[in-house]
Design an enzyme around this catalytic site. Structure first.
Site, mmCIF file in Angstrom:
data_model
loop_
_atom_site.group_PDB
_atom_site.id
_atom_site.type_symbol
_atom_site.label_atom_id
_atom_site.label_comp_id
_atom_site.label_asym_id
_atom_site.label_seq_id
_atom_site.Cartn_x
_atom_site.Cartn_y
_atom_site.Cartn_z
ATOM 1 N N LYS A 174 0.858 -1.259 0.159
ATOM 2 C CA LYS A 174 -0.078 -0.089 -0.012
ATOM 3 C C LYS A 174 0.819 1.362 0.147
ATOM 4 O O LYS A 174 0.780 2.274 -1.013
ATOM 5 C CB LYS A 174 -1.028 -0.005 1.360
ATOM 6 N N ARG A 218 -3.473 2.743 8.613
ATOM 7 C CA ARG A 218 -3.532 1.405 7.975
ATOM 8 C C ARG A 218 -2.337 0.537 8.258
ATOM 9 O O ARG A 218 -1.255 1.006 7.791
ATOM 10 C CB ARG A 218 -4.098 1.492 6.484
ATOM 11 N N GLY A 269 -5.365 -11.044 7.638
ATOM 12 C CA GLY A 269 -5.148 -11.455 9.078
ATOM 13 C C GLY A 269 -5.093 -10.241 9.645
ATOM 14 O O GLY A 269 -5.114 -10.391 11.052
ATOM 15 N N MET A 304 -4.568 -5.897 10.874
ATOM 16 C CA MET A 304 -5.498 -4.829 11.517
ATOM 17 C C MET A 304 -6.035 -4.221 10.261
ATOM 18 O O MET A 304 -5.794 -3.904 9.381
ATOM 19 C CB MET A 304 -4.724 -3.701 12.030
ATOM 20 N N ARG A 334 -5.506 0.157 -8.737
ATOM 21 C CA ARG A 334 -5.122 -0.968 -8.802
ATOM 22 C C ARG A 334 -5.618 -1.627 -10.253
ATOM 23 O O ARG A 334 -6.386 -1.089 -10.987
ATOM 24 C CB ARG A 334 -5.693 -2.050 -7.672
ATOM 25 N N HIS A 368 -17.050 -39.527 -11.291
ATOM 26 C CA HIS A 368 -17.262 -40.127 -12.292
ATOM 27 C C HIS A 368 -18.233 -38.741 -13.122
ATOM 28 O O HIS A 368 -17.782 -38.274 -14.311
ATOM 29 C CB HIS A 368 -18.296 -41.223 -12.387
ATOM 30 N N SER A 384 2.899 -41.848 -19.034
ATOM 31 C CA SER A 384 1.757 -40.794 -18.989
ATOM 32 C C SER A 384 1.368 -40.957 -17.490
ATOM 33 O O SER A 384 0.887 -41.859 -16.897
ATOM 34 C CB SER A 384 0.618 -41.266 -19.714
ATOM 35 N N CYS A 434 -1.895 -37.115 -17.974
ATOM 36 C CA CYS A 434 -3.360 -37.370 -18.548
ATOM 37 C C CYS A 434 -4.238 -37.355 -17.263
ATOM 38 O O CYS A 434 -5.376 -37.568 -17.485
ATOM 39 C CB CYS A 434 -3.512 -38.707 -19.287
ATOM 40 N N TYR A 492 4.213 -33.687 -22.953
ATOM 41 C CA TYR A 492 2.927 -32.956 -23.301
ATOM 42 C C TYR A 492 2.016 -33.199 -22.043
ATOM 43 O O TYR A 492 2.498 -33.801 -21.037
ATOM 44 C CB TYR A 492 2.305 -33.962 -24.348
#
Lengths: 911, 911
Positions: free
Chosen positions: A27, A98, A107, A109, A370, A488, A796, A863, A883
């Protein structure tokens, strides 16, 4: 000389910059950077992160001593820049305080606003804003915020917040319902009551001296670095304890100081479409939170938007000009400045910006800039436009697009307006992206029938099984109450590119009654529901969906990606339909064609069951003989679609009991069809039953104990390829052996495959090139890959099963504890979605290295479902795979992710 | 000079020796060694293994050229040594030709005996033996053997052996049934027919020239090195292809040349008891095969044995002397020589020998000597006696005993005579050693009732579950039709030291009818069966068993073992009874006390179910509160038995559904007991149902999602320890968290444990030392052990589950393919019995190394079933573990195996 602990910014310059992020926090560095490039930001200062760490070694008193002169000087700097005075009755300077670490840390202040207000300053604020209610309301809010955040006044367990209790009490006394019904006098009383609450709870007077307030807030920010939440957050996100947090003290500016003040948000480009069009909304005489709250109708910033808005809302031009003027018209000079500022910011940050501004008495202040959030379509367009505008280069353009966002370009989405009014019924896992709306049906065959009648249906099941495939295909979307991201239903739906939400555990489905319940809500067959497969949300009722438009921008992006990637991208597909889709999306072959689905349709399942029920090899061979032509035809169709590209066919994998019916009725039916007693079926089902089918008699364990199954499949694969060769179509089959855990298993399968191949070649009087390889999906196969590789032409990695076994998680059962584990922070991601690089990834690396230690050119791919997940694709690139293979609709995502990986890791582009 | 390809032996000397095993093969080296030390062996020669390899590079003709002169010279050497002539009509020299590699290889060529016989030599043999039928029978046997092995005359598929066909034809012609009914003339005809068979099948005349026969046999041995069976055998046993085989050509000697000839086998010590007592059997005028065939009653070698034999068989001394004389009496000179030879052999080989000898016309020939097989008791006694005699040293004595053989000393065995007549009904896995006999019962409660009535029962189940424990305890043995070596039945039985055979897949059990079938054999409740838990055999009927005697030799051996081992040995036990047994066997603590069994007895299961059915944390806590006193009492009892030794308690591990009843009747019963509707039970069962329970919601996943369970168990463990502390009894608890796969899981459990411990300590106003550690049983835990170790004070490898997940084998289902896999040679051992060092072992090594990289002194142990398996114990020693833990009855085995490992790997003895 003393160490520099405080960095000033404002008045068109700054001591810090974006580069000092580690020292000033995100910040602080951002504010400094804006100031540095001449963007008007409220003046202020940042106390460095290093000072925070010093605080923990030197203690509060020493730090205060070291900081005092600097803080006094800095406040003086702000006072001069704003022409206000800290704690002044006439023209008070108020500031915000801040925390701000290197990375955003929820988490820590919260913000303290309006610091500096007290019994004197509140009068000045009332005077300046001409709004004494606002001034007193700000005062009581400050006490409440400061009391909570800095002085630690919190509700005890079971108690309501003590400040809120006072508000309730005063409202009751006055006989009003809303906070806004309280007048200035009430608020004055509330300020007194709040001070008393603080005194009662802490034993201390609420500090009315602005300097006391300021020191309290600064120390509270330092303290917050080590509060429980922050420590837990750091542990989960692996943030070092010694980073510390900076403290940002910034002058408050007010957009509600009258009609020459305003506040608003703006985007440098259109966040929905990506068009290069400055746009945004503002409110006159208002605070930032008023814009967000949405009580007043916000006005448009540009005249063009304003006119369009008026049209859409049936507002006459006259009324618009008087009541809803654009900023462009209302404050042309400020607008001009804002326009220049936004342009400057975009040029400077080289990306679309989302900016917050306040106009205090015709003076423009930028509060924040931002990178703007945007839709997938906008993301692609902006990246390519900026490339064309010369703002960024090709590599940057490729890196600018979040691969996951491409989903939005490939699947239907809900109508934006309609979804706002929709009511969420329940939530499950976002198994397959897109939006779908339809009527509830519970059975696959009925889904098909209803669809044939032109109805839109959502297939709702506890779980799906291979028998449901046609119904799933006919449905708009699939919803299940059980199963995880690789159940599935999830896997098949993704393959089909069909919207699905799975594992919605709150649902109680009653097939008999054809209904399901979520809490008290009862949904019957035929009622409408809607699914968001990208978020997992399930909505009540019908919600219109909009189909995606895949424009030229998408194509251009893909071309760019292909230019920069090294990894090949294949697809997981086992139907010509899926194969076609995937090829259209740029798949360079099939990395996984499962063959088990091919045994379920119509007649086939009968022959399959005949095979399973056979008690001699001979009878098994007879049944297999009947299956052969079906399989061969299936392979021909797929090979034809994939002409000239490799197709990896996996030999039969699931345990045989999956092909037998498990409920009594179906068993009876099958018995009749097959002309055997139902006891025969039951006995077989009992015989094949497994405690843990996942770890049972499946994969190559089948092919090695019943070699005739492998033989038939090899005949079908190579026969199909040779049939096509006859027609001049080139098939490139790769035969893949599943579930190898010991090299000798593959050795045996290989010899069976080669012998069968010889026979086929003899039969046809012709040959064809093919490869033999294996899945690496069992931990032991990865650990002994140097032995396995002796018999494999390719590996694979089947990371679905590998994840199951490495973690010891059954993907079918994981929903029982996975949500809780994510909540507890034990797991950051579902490892079935995002490859666990620390654990499972080690096995992938070991397997790849050991495999290539024996065969340096061993072809290696993946895969599992991870093959289409960007961070996992990056990992696959890093370990040197050849791949990745993923479901058809993820192919574009994988192409982009592969390019990004290559760019990030600086590997040169081939050729 | 030319390379030496042939090594002679015989006549009291030899060119080779035992040291040349690689060059001469095992057999050749053994014969040379015997000759070298002056033991009379028939003369002969060995062609080296290197020549075999040359054969494959140079070809048949070249090799023959290189060997010719040597073979001629060598045959001449044999002729001179035996005073016979190759192919002679009067006094023919016959030889045997055998293959012989470095290690015994059943895949290679069989022996060819009587080589050198032909139409002339057969007459000489008839003359010398005075038995023309024998001579011609030898001839026809030679043709058959040579035709098959050397000339490749084999039956086609579906055909019967062509030689056997001729025998059948001639028997039919003569109208006789047995081969022995054929006379000399018939055999002569058979010789002609056999020659014709060879001609017809091979197109070649049967070689009548002894030299042709010899060269054919030599080349056939070379060829056999690369026949399919031999290649397959080498691949399975990882024998290099370039070892090659030697060829041994040895003079035939005949124990059937009349009454001055004989043949026999002898042992240098008593193989049953280990007593130092030369003993054996022989036959006058007989061949070796006659002794084995058992048609004639063999005579005793020593006079003492002969007298004892006569007594046992009611034979008078007169009759004995005339009809059944000992060799000591019948040929005192030869006996004396044999006695000296056996003593020489034992002294030379420094172990008890099993020797084969032939006496040809009063001349003694040793045909073979090898280390004699012996019972477990004999093994221990011989090792210690030889130590006392100064033949071997302490380390050697420890290494001489096969740890697995100790089982025989710890469990009942079948009466030797009774078992000879027993009929095998079926075979399963040898799950828990020992012998048991009893009446079949199918239900655990009935097993208990019958046993209370004084009956001996065998509990026969498809599978067992924790509810069956009392019945299992009451039974003599346990037999199941399903499950592997680590199924519930197997694990529990081993823990109890109770005989069990599991996974006898041929059995079809019908609980309703209270019967089971094996093929056509029907066994009903109450019928007698017998089990051999060491072999897996199941016998029909009652067979007497003999209880073991654990003598002083056993104790001495254990003392020696303890002197030489480094690894600690603990036990897996969860009852005071088991703990007592284990302590008696020398366990140095408990490495695994499972707590789930503690929830099954009586009242407890009700409270457990109450806990599971609870829908709020509060209700769960109420139910847990009721379980607490039971658990605490259980722990107190165990800690008391193990006073002063560490006890590792594993927190609750199995999925909760294991505690609910699954069949309708039981559900109804439970519903009534608990005062809820049966639907409540059913719903919960349905809710908790898992596809793969092994990979489901269990272990620390329970403890983390229901921390109150962990809290209760910690209270029970530490409370019990503190109660004992009050009584002056020292408990050393170690709390073990199961199924950790991610370090954060352990971190959370650790914090729960520590908080609970603080509470207990506060409550008692006293403290106690305890450790917190974890099982490493999930592959990911091993892979990320450096992270896990941060929160662990010890690791205990749970190699049962680790094997399941590393191989992807469910131990409950593995019987579906494991037997076939062993048959196919894919797996050498059941990996649940013998730790898979190449795969699972890698994870154990990785886990140990990574764990110790963070905590160098991390205590590491193993508590899987492998902890009591000798080769696995050796592995645990090698990877540097601190202890192994195994079922009580395996503790002595582990102690011995640990000592052997330490001796083999030369690690110094501590202190």
């Amino acid at each position: 000389m003393d160490k520099k602990r405080i960095y000033l910014f404002g008045n068109g310059s700054a001591e810090g910059s974006a580069e000092l992020k580690n020292l000033l926090g995100g910040k602080g560095a951002g504010l400094a950077e804006m100031a540095r490039i001449g963007v008007p930001v409220p003046p202020g200062f940042t106390i460095t992160t290093e000072t925070c760490i010093e605080y923990y070694t030197l203690g509060k008193n020493k730090i205060k001593e070291l900081l005092t002169q600097g803080v006094i000087d800095s406040i003086k700097f702000i006072e001069e820049a704003t022409d206000k005075k800290f704690g002044d009755r006439e023209n008070p300077l108020l500031v915000s305080v801040r925390s701000g670490a290197r990375v955003s840390m929820p988490g820590m202040m919260d913000t303290v606003l309006n610091l500096g207000i007290n019994d004197k300053a509140v009068e000045g604020l009332a005077l300046k804003t001409g709004n004494s209610r606002f001034a007193w309301d700000s005062y009581r809010r400050f006490i409440q915020m400061y009391g909570d955040v800095v002085m630690g006044v919190k509700a005890e367990k079971g108690e309501i917040d003590p400040f809120e209790a006072e508000i309730e009490a005063i409202k009751e006394k006055k006989g009003v319902k809303l906070d806004t019904d309280l007048d200035t006098e009430d608020l004055k009383e509330l300020v007194e009551r709040f001070k008393k609450v603080v005194k009662d709870r802490t034993g201390k007077e609420f500090p009315t001296d602005p300097w006391d307030q300021l020191w309290g807030a600064i120390m509270a920010v330092f303290d917050s670095w080590n509060n429980e939440r922050a420590i837990a957050y750091r542990r989960i996100h692996e943030i070092p304890d010694d980073w510390g947090t900076a403290v940002n003290v910034v002058a408050m500016v007010f957009g509600n100081m009258g009609n020459h003040s305003a506040t608003g948000v703006a985007f440098t480009r259109d966040a929905a479409t990506g068009e290069k069009r400055f746009n945004g909304e503002y409110l006159i005489n208002a605070q930032g939170e008023d814009v967000v709250a949405g009580i007043r109708t916000p006005l448009q910033i540009t005249k063009a938007d304003s006119i369009a808005w008026a049209k859409a809302n049936n507002v006459s031009e006259e009324e618009r000009e008087s009541k809803y003027p654009s900023l462009e018209e209302y404050m042309p000079e400020v607008f001009k400045e804002l326009f220049n500022v936004q342009h400057k910011l975009e040029q400077h940050y080289r990306d679309m910006q989302d900016i917050e501004f306040t106009i205090e008495e015709e003076r423009l202040w930028l509060l924040q800039t931002r990178t703007g959030k945007r839709t997938g379509a906008a993301m692609v367009k902006i990246a390519l436009d900026m490339l064309d505008e010369g703002i960024i280069n090709e590599k940057e353009a490729v890196l600018r697009v979040d691969p996951n966002k491409l989903n939005e370009l490939l699947h239907p989405v809900f109508d934006k307006e309609a979804i706002k009014k929709a009511k969420v019924l329940t939530k499950g896992l976002p198994a397959s992206p897109g939006a779908a709306t339809g009527q509830v049906v519970f059975f696959a065959d009925e889904a098909k029938e209803w669809a044939e009648d032109g109805k839109k249906v959502i297939l709702v099941r506890i779980e799906t099984s291979p028998e449901d495939i046609e119904g799933m295909n006919a449905a708009q979307g699939i919803l299940t109450s059980r199963g995880g991201m690789t159940s599935h239903a999830a896997v098949v739906a993704r393959g089909m590119g069909k919207c699905a939400v799975v594992g919605a555990g709150d649902m109680e489905i009653d097939y008999d009654k054809r209904e399901f319940k979520v809490g008290n809500i009862l949904m019957k067959e035929g009622e409408w529901i809607s699914l968001n497969g990208s978020t997992g949300e399930v909505y009540l009722g019908k919600i219109d969906t909009i189909d995606p438009e895949i424009g030229g921008y998408f194509g251009r992006l893909m071309e760019l990606a292909d230019k920069y990637r090294r990894l090949q991208v294949r697809t997981n597909a086992e139907t010509p339909r899926d194969a076609k889709v995937a090829r259209k999306f740029g798949a360079q072959g099939i990395g996984l064609a499962r063959t088990e689905h091919m045994f379920f349709e119509g007649e086939r399942i009968m022959h399959m069951r005949e095979m399973i029920l056979a008690d001699t090899e001979e009878k098994r061979r007879e049944a297999l003989e009947k299956l052969l032509p079906y399989q061969m035809a299936d392979f021909e169709a797929i090979f034809e679609v994939m002409e000239g590209l490799p197709v990896t066919v996996r030999l039969l994998d699931p345990p045989l009991h999956e092909f037998l019916p498990h409920d009594e009725d179906a068993q009876q039916e099958v018995a009749e069809e097959m002309g055997v007693s139902v006891d025969v079926i039951k006995e077989k089902v009992e015989e094949l039953k497994e405690m843990n089918p996942m770890l049972g008699h499946r994969g190559c364990r089948l092919g090695n104990t019943y070699p005739e199954i492998t033989e038939m499949q090899v005949r079908a694969i190579l026969g199909a390829a040779l049939n096509l060769k006859g027609k001049g179509i080139k098939a490139i089959p790769e035969i893949m052996v599943p579930l190898v855990g010991e090299a000798k298993e593959l050795e045996l399968q290989k010899s069976i495959i080669e012998k069968s191949a010889e026979k086929v070649f003899e039969e046809y009087g012709d040959k064809i090139d093919y490869l033999i390889g294996t899945m690496i999906e069992i931990p032991r196969a990865a650990l002994t890959a140097d032995e396995v590789a002796k018999y494999a032409e390719f590996f694979s990695f089947g990371t679905n099963d590998l994840t199951q076994m490495t973690y010891g998680y059954s993907r079918d059962d994981v929903s029982k504890f996975l949500p809780k584990y994510k909540e507890l922070g034990i797991l950051e991601h579902d490892p079935f979605q995002v490859l666990d690089q620390r654990g499972v990834g080690q096995l992938v690396e070991i397997g790849t290295k050991k495999g290539r230690s024996v065969k340096p050119n061993l072809k290696v791919g993946i895969c599992g479902e991870h093959g289409g997940e960007p961070s996992s694709v990056e990992f696959c690139h890093r370990v040197g795979m050849n791949y990745v293979s993923c479901s058809p609709f993820r192919v574009p995502i994988a192409r982009l992710a592969a390019a990004q990986a290559n760019i990030k890791y600086g590997v040169e582009v081939e050729a």
